[in-house]
Scaffold this motif. Structure first.
Motif, PDB file in Angstrom:
ATOM      1  N   THR A  51       0.891  -1.259   0.051  1.00 42.62           N
ATOM      2  CA  THR A  51      -0.130  -0.201  -0.163  1.00 42.62           C
ATOM      3  C   THR A  51       0.791   1.038   0.100  1.00 42.62           C
ATOM      4  OG1 THR A  51      -1.679  -1.025   1.349  1.00 42.62           O
ATOM      5  CG2 THR A  51      -1.900   1.112   1.113  1.00 42.62           C
ATOM      6  N   LEU A  52       1.781   1.326   0.810  1.00 40.68           N
ATOM      7  CA  LEU A  52       2.967   2.430   0.870  1.00 40.68           C
ATOM      8  C   LEU A  52       3.505   2.589  -0.622  1.00 40.68           C
ATOM      9  CD1 LEU A  52       4.630   1.740   4.455  1.00 40.68           C
ATOM     10  CD2 LEU A  52       2.983   3.612   3.892  1.00 40.68           C
ATOM     11  N   VAL A  53       3.939   1.472  -1.285  1.00 38.83           N
ATOM     12  CA  VAL A  53       4.431   1.721  -2.811  1.00 38.83           C
ATOM     13  C   VAL A  53       3.216   2.198  -3.493  1.00 38.83           C
ATOM     14  CG1 VAL A  53       5.184   0.350  -4.525  1.00 38.83           C
ATOM     15  CG2 VAL A  53       5.996  -0.453  -2.303  1.00 38.83           C
TER      16      VAL A  53
ATOM     17  N   GLY B 149       1.503   6.525  -6.777  1.00 36.13           N
ATOM     18  CA  GLY B 149       0.578   7.522  -7.034  1.00 36.13           C
ATOM     19  C   GLY B 149       1.115   8.912  -7.175  1.00 36.13           C
ATOM     20  N   GLY B 150       1.827   9.179  -6.251  1.00 40.07           N
ATOM     21  CA  GLY B 150       2.413  10.482  -6.409  1.00 40.07           C
ATOM     22  C   GLY B 150       3.206  10.770  -7.450  1.00 40.07           C
ATOM     23  N   LEU B 151       4.044   9.786  -7.908  1.00 40.55           N
ATOM     24  CA  LEU B 151       4.893  10.098  -9.253  1.00 40.55           C
ATOM     25  C   LEU B 151       4.069  10.197 -10.507  1.00 40.55           C
ATOM     26  CD1 LEU B 151       7.825   7.430  -8.431  1.00 40.55           C
ATOM     27  CD2 LEU B 151       7.882  10.045  -8.176  1.00 40.55           C
ATOM     28  N   LEU B 152       2.912   9.287 -10.306  1.00 46.64           N
ATOM     29  CA  LEU B 152       2.227   9.196 -11.565  1.00 46.64           C
ATOM     30  C   LEU B 152       1.303  10.594 -11.584  1.00 46.64           C
ATOM     31  CD1 LEU B 152       1.193   5.568 -11.759  1.00 46.64           C
ATOM     32  CD2 LEU B 152       2.722   6.670 -13.290  1.00 46.64           C
ATOM     33  N   SER B 153       1.104  11.137 -10.494  1.00 50.77           N
ATOM     34  CA  SER B 153       0.197  12.331 -10.300  1.00 50.77           C
ATOM     35  C   SER B 153       1.064  13.250 -10.980  1.00 50.77           C
ATOM     36  CB  SER B 153      -0.029  12.741  -8.850  1.00 50.77           C
ATOM     37  OG  SER B 153      -0.758  11.813  -8.442  1.00 50.77           O
ATOM     38  N   ILE B 154       2.260  13.665 -11.069  1.00 51.80           N
ATOM     39  CA  ILE B 154       3.067  14.504 -11.627  1.00 51.80           C
ATOM     40  C   ILE B 154       2.765  14.419 -13.191  1.00 51.80           C
ATOM     41  CG2 ILE B 154       5.360  15.489 -12.151  1.00 51.80           C
ATOM     42  CD1 ILE B 154       6.203  14.461  -9.484  1.00 51.80           C
ATOM     43  N   LEU B 155       2.911  13.186 -13.728  1.00 50.24           N
ATOM     44  CA  LEU B 155       2.509  13.093 -15.042  1.00 50.24           C
ATOM     45  C   LEU B 155       1.280  13.505 -15.405  1.00 50.24           C
ATOM     46  CD1 LEU B 155       4.127   9.351 -15.706  1.00 50.24           C
ATOM     47  CD2 LEU B 155       5.108  11.784 -15.672  1.00 50.24           C
ATOM     48  N   GLY B 156       0.354  13.057 -14.722  1.00 46.73           N
ATOM     49  CA  GLY B 156      -0.929  13.373 -14.977  1.00 46.73           C
ATOM     50  C   GLY B 156      -1.451  14.809 -14.876  1.00 46.73           C
ATOM     51  N   VAL B 157      -0.789  15.578 -14.185  1.00 51.92           N
ATOM     52  CA  VAL B 157      -0.950  17.076 -13.841  1.00 51.92           C
ATOM     53  C   VAL B 157      -0.383  17.914 -15.067  1.00 51.92           C
ATOM     54  CG1 VAL B 157      -0.400  19.071 -12.679  1.00 51.92           C
ATOM     55  CG2 VAL B 157      -1.283  17.110 -11.401  1.00 51.92           C
ATOM     56  N   ARG B 158       0.748  17.226 -15.539  1.00 50.86           N
ATOM     57  CA  ARG B 158       1.546  17.850 -16.651  1.00 50.86           C
ATOM     58  C   ARG B 158       0.793  17.673 -17.878  1.00 50.86           C
ATOM     59  NH1 ARG B 158       6.575  19.741 -17.346  1.00 50.86           N
ATOM     60  NH2 ARG B 158       6.491  20.973 -19.286  1.00 50.86           N
TER      61      ARG B 158
ATOM     62  N   ASN C 123      -3.923  -5.766  -6.904  1.00 52.48           N
ATOM     63  CA  ASN C 123      -3.810  -5.298  -8.003  1.00 52.48           C
ATOM     64  C   ASN C 123      -4.854  -4.017  -8.414  1.00 52.48           C
ATOM     65  OD1 ASN C 123      -4.193  -5.186 -11.217  1.00 52.48           O
ATOM     66  ND2 ASN C 123      -2.253  -6.211 -11.031  1.00 52.48           N
ATOM     67  N   ILE C 124      -6.006  -4.437  -8.070  1.00 55.68           N
ATOM     68  CA  ILE C 124      -7.138  -3.523  -8.138  1.00 55.68           C
ATOM     69  C   ILE C 124      -7.045  -2.112  -7.271  1.00 55.68           C
ATOM     70  CG2 ILE C 124      -9.579  -3.026  -7.926  1.00 55.68           C
ATOM     71  CD1 ILE C 124      -9.896  -5.666  -8.984  1.00 55.68           C
ATOM     72  N   ILE C 125      -6.385  -2.483  -6.000  1.00 59.62           N
ATOM     73  CA  ILE C 125      -6.445  -1.373  -4.890  1.00 59.62           C
ATOM     74  C   ILE C 125      -5.153  -0.366  -5.348  1.00 59.62           C
ATOM     75  CG2 ILE C 125      -5.471  -0.843  -2.745  1.00 59.62           C
ATOM     76  CD1 ILE C 125      -7.002  -3.593  -1.725  1.00 59.62           C
ATOM     77  N   ALA C 126      -4.116  -1.197  -5.901  1.00 64.02           N
ATOM     78  CA  ALA C 126      -3.184  -0.428  -6.346  1.00 64.02           C
ATOM     79  C   ALA C 126      -3.382   0.751  -7.271  1.00 64.02           C
ATOM     80  CB  ALA C 126      -1.920  -1.252  -6.405  1.00 64.02           C
TER      81      ALA C 126
ATOM     82  N   GLU D 205      -4.826   5.818  -9.628  1.00 62.97           N
ATOM     83  CA  GLU D 205      -5.511   6.521 -10.555  1.00 62.97           C
ATOM     84  C   GLU D 205      -6.446   7.967  -9.662  1.00 62.97           C
ATOM     85  OE1 GLU D 205      -9.852   6.269 -13.524  1.00 62.97           O
ATOM     86  OE2 GLU D 205      -8.259   4.625 -12.784  1.00 62.97           O
ATOM     87  N   ALA D 206      -6.598   7.578  -8.336  1.00 64.31           N
ATOM     88  CA  ALA D 206      -7.331   8.555  -7.695  1.00 64.31           C
ATOM     89  C   ALA D 206      -6.463   9.745  -7.217  1.00 64.31           C
ATOM     90  CB  ALA D 206      -7.686   7.862  -6.074  1.00 64.31           C
ATOM     91  N   GLY D 207      -5.012   9.310  -7.183  1.00 64.38           N
ATOM     92  CA  GLY D 207      -4.204  10.374  -6.698  1.00 64.38           C
ATOM     93  C   GLY D 207      -3.883  11.328  -8.152  1.00 64.38           C
ATOM     94  N   ALA D 208      -3.692  10.656  -9.219  1.00 64.11           N
ATOM     95  CA  ALA D 208      -3.757  11.510 -10.350  1.00 64.11           C
ATOM     96  C   ALA D 208      -4.853  12.523 -10.638  1.00 64.11           C
ATOM     97  CB  ALA D 208      -3.302  10.664 -11.596  1.00 64.11           C
ATOM     98  N   GLN D 209      -6.027  11.748 -10.471  1.00 63.71           N
ATOM     99  CA  GLN D 209      -7.256  12.518 -10.641  1.00 63.71           C
ATOM    100  C   GLN D 209      -7.581  13.573  -9.687  1.00 63.71           C
ATOM    101  OE1 GLN D 209     -10.132  11.551 -13.044  1.00 63.71           O
ATOM    102  NE2 GLN D 209     -10.454  13.858 -12.524  1.00 63.71           N
ATOM    103  N   GLN D 210      -7.048  13.651  -8.378  1.00 65.01           N
ATOM    104  CA  GLN D 210      -7.353  14.521  -7.474  1.00 65.01           C
ATOM    105  C   GLN D 210      -6.137  15.526  -7.555  1.00 65.01           C
ATOM    106  OE1 GLN D 210      -9.845  14.967  -5.328  1.00 65.01           O
ATOM    107  NE2 GLN D 210     -10.748  12.950  -6.184  1.00 65.01           N
ATOM    108  N   ALA D 211      -4.944  15.096  -8.143  1.00 64.89           N
ATOM    109  CA  ALA D 211      -3.860  16.226  -8.340  1.00 64.89           C
ATOM    110  C   ALA D 211      -4.521  17.043  -9.397  1.00 64.89           C
ATOM    111  CB  ALA D 211      -2.686  15.474  -8.616  1.00 64.89           C
ATOM    112  N   GLY D 212      -5.220  16.328 -10.537  1.00 66.27           N
ATOM    113  CA  GLY D 212      -5.551  17.415 -11.532  1.00 66.27           C
ATOM    114  C   GLY D 212      -6.502  18.330 -11.425  1.00 66.27           C
TER     115      GLY D 212
END
Length: 389
Positions: A138-140, A145-154, A186-189, A194-201
Motif C-alpha cells: 500500500t505504501l508503494v 500514485g504521487g509520481l504518476l500524479s506529476i505526469l497526470g497534472v502535466r 492489483n485493483i487497490i494499487a 488513479e485517484a491520486g492523479a485525478q485529485q492532483a489534476g
C-alpha cells in the motif's frame, strides 16, 4: 468535455457497438447476450477498449516524461556545478509566486502527507486484511500514485486531458510483479494511483483558477479539507442508498469501468483472453499508438486541427458505455458548439456563461430527483427504476 472529445466518443461508440459488436456476435466469439460483460459482445469489445486506452495514454505521456527527466537532469548538473539550487532552477521561469503568508507552510504539508498516508495504509489493511494487499505494498502504491500524479497534472495542463485510466493501468502492471496473482492488491494499487492523479489534476485546475482571481492558496487548502471531510459522509450515504435501491452492477448502473479494472487484473493473473480479441487488441493498440503520437506532435506545434484528431481515451469510452450515454453527450456537444460559435460569439458580459448555468440546472435536477427516486424505492420496497420514474 469539449465538442471534439464528444465526437471522438461517438466515433468510438459507432465502431464498437455498430461494427465490432455485431462481428463478434455473428462470428461466435461472444455467444452470450449482447449486454453481458462476461460472454457477450459488450465484454468482448471491452478488451479492445482497454488496449486503446493503455496505448494512447502511454504514448501521450512519453514526451511529458522525457521533458521532466530532461529538466531534472539539467537542474542536477547545474546544482553540482555550483549554480542555483535544484528548486531554483526548476522554478526559474515561474513568475507567479505567492507571498509567504498566503501559502500553506511546509510543516503542515509534510505532517498532513505523512498522516494521510499512515491513516490510508491502516484503513486499507483493516478493510482488506493481509489477503488483500500488504501494508508495504500500500505504501508503494501511495508512492507510485504521487509520481504518476506529476505526469497526470502535466498532461492535463498541456492537453486538457488527464490520462488517469492509463496511469492506473501502469500501476496495475507494476503490482502484477510485486504481488503476482493477487487481484485485490492489483485493483487497490491501480485505484490509489488513479485517484491520486485525478485529485492532483482537479486541485491543479482549482488552484490555478483561484490564482487567476486572486484567491489565497491557504484559504483554498482549508476549504478543500472541509469539503473532502464532508464528502466522506455524503458519498458513503449516497452509495448505500443507491446500493439498497438498485443492483450494482445492474441494468441501471452497469459500472463499465469496474469491469475494465477487473478484466485487466484477471488478465495479468491468468493470461486468458476471449477468442480473437487479442488480434483486435494488438491492431487497435498500434493504430491508436500512432494516432496518439501524431496528435501529441501536432498539439505541441500548435496546429489548429490538433484538437480534431480523435482522442484514444475518449474513443475507448465510447466502447465502454452504451450508445445512449454517448448520444446524449453528442446532443449536448452540438448545442454547446452552436451556442458558442453562433449565438454567443462576441457576446459581452455573461453571454458565454448562460449555457453553463442551464447545464448545471440539468445536472442538479437529475441528481436530486434520482436521489429522491432511490429513497422512495428503498422506503416502499418498490421495483427500482419503475415506480417513481
Amino acid at each position: 468535455m469539449g465538442f471534439p472529445t464528444t465526437l471522438s466518443m461517438n466515433l468510438g461508440m459507432l465502431v464498437g457497438w455498430g461494427i465490432l459488436s455485431p462481428i463478434s456476435k455473428h462470428a461466435g466469439w461472444a455467444p452470450g447476450p449482447v449486454g453481458d460483460m462476461t460472454t457477450g459482445a459488450r465484454g468482448w469489445i471491452l478488451w479492445t477498449a482497454l488496449a486503446i486506452m493503455c496505448s494512447d495514454s502511454l504514448i501521450s505521456l512519453a514526451p511529458v516524461v522525457g521533458e521532466i527527466v530532461g529538466r531534472v537532469s539539467q537542474s542536477i548538473r547545474q546544482h553540482h556545478g555550483g549554480d542555483d539550487s535544484v528548486a531554483e532552477v526548476m522554478s526559474k521561469d515561474d513568475d507567479e509566486i505567492e507571498s509567504e503568508d498566503r501559502l500553506v507552510s511546509t510543516r503542515t504539508v509534510v505532517w498532513g502527507l505523512m498522516g494521510s498516508i499512515t491513516l490510508g495504509t491502516i484503513l486499507v489493511w483493516l478493510v482488506f486484511g493481509h489477503e488483500g494487499i500488504k501494508p508495504w505494498a500500500t505504501l508503494v502504491g501511495f508512492l507510485l500514485g504521487g509520481l504518476l500524479s506529476i505526469l497526470g497534472v502535466r498532461a492535463l495542463g498541456e492537453t486538457d486531458l488527464n490520462p488517469v485510466s492509463g496511469l492506473g493501468k501502469i500501476s496495475q502492471l507494476l503490482f502484477a510483479v510485486l504481488q503476482p496473482g493477487n487481484i485485490v492488491a492489483n485493483i487497490i494499487a491501480g485505484g490509489v494511483a488513479e485517484a491520486g492523479a485525478q485529485q492532483a489534476g482537479d486541485l491543479m485546475q482549482d488552484l490555478k483558477t483561484g490564482h487567476l482571481i486572486g484567491a489565497s492558496p491557504k484559504a483554498q487548502f482549508y476549504g478543500q479539507l472541509i469539503g473532502s471531510t464532508l464528502s466522506i459522509f455524503v458519498t458513503v450515504t449516497a452509495y448505500s442508498l443507491y446500493q439498497n435501491a438498485y443492483p450494482i452492477p445492474g441494468p441501471s448502473f452497469p459500472a463499465p469501468t469496474a469491469y475494465v479494472w477487473l478484466s485487466l487484473a484477471r488478465l495479468l493473473r491468468d493470461g486468458d483472453l476471449p477468442e480473437k480479441s487479442g488480434v483486435f487488441m494488438l491492431a487497435s493498440a498500434i493504430i491508436f499508438g500512432l494516432n496518439s503520437a501524431y496528435k501529441t506532435a501536432t498539439f505541441r506545434r500548435g496546429l489548429w486541427y490538433a484538437k480534431w484528431i480523435p482522442s484514444g481515451v475518449a474513443f475507448a469510452i465510447g466502447f465502454l458505455n452504451t450508445p445512449s450515454f454517448s448520444l446524449a453527450r453528442l446532443v449536448g456537444g452540438i448545442v454547446e458548439y452552436v451556442y458558442h460559435t453562433r449565438l454567443a460569439k462576441g457576446g459581452a458580459g455573461g453571454a458565454n456563461i448562460r449555457l453553463i448555468v442551464i447545464a448545471s440546472g440539468f445536472v442538479l435536477g437529475e441528481g436530486v430527483l434520482a436521489a429522491m427516486d432511490a429513497a422512495m424505492a428503498c422506503a416502499e420496497d418498490a421495483e427500482p427504476g419503475v415506480a417513481y420514474t
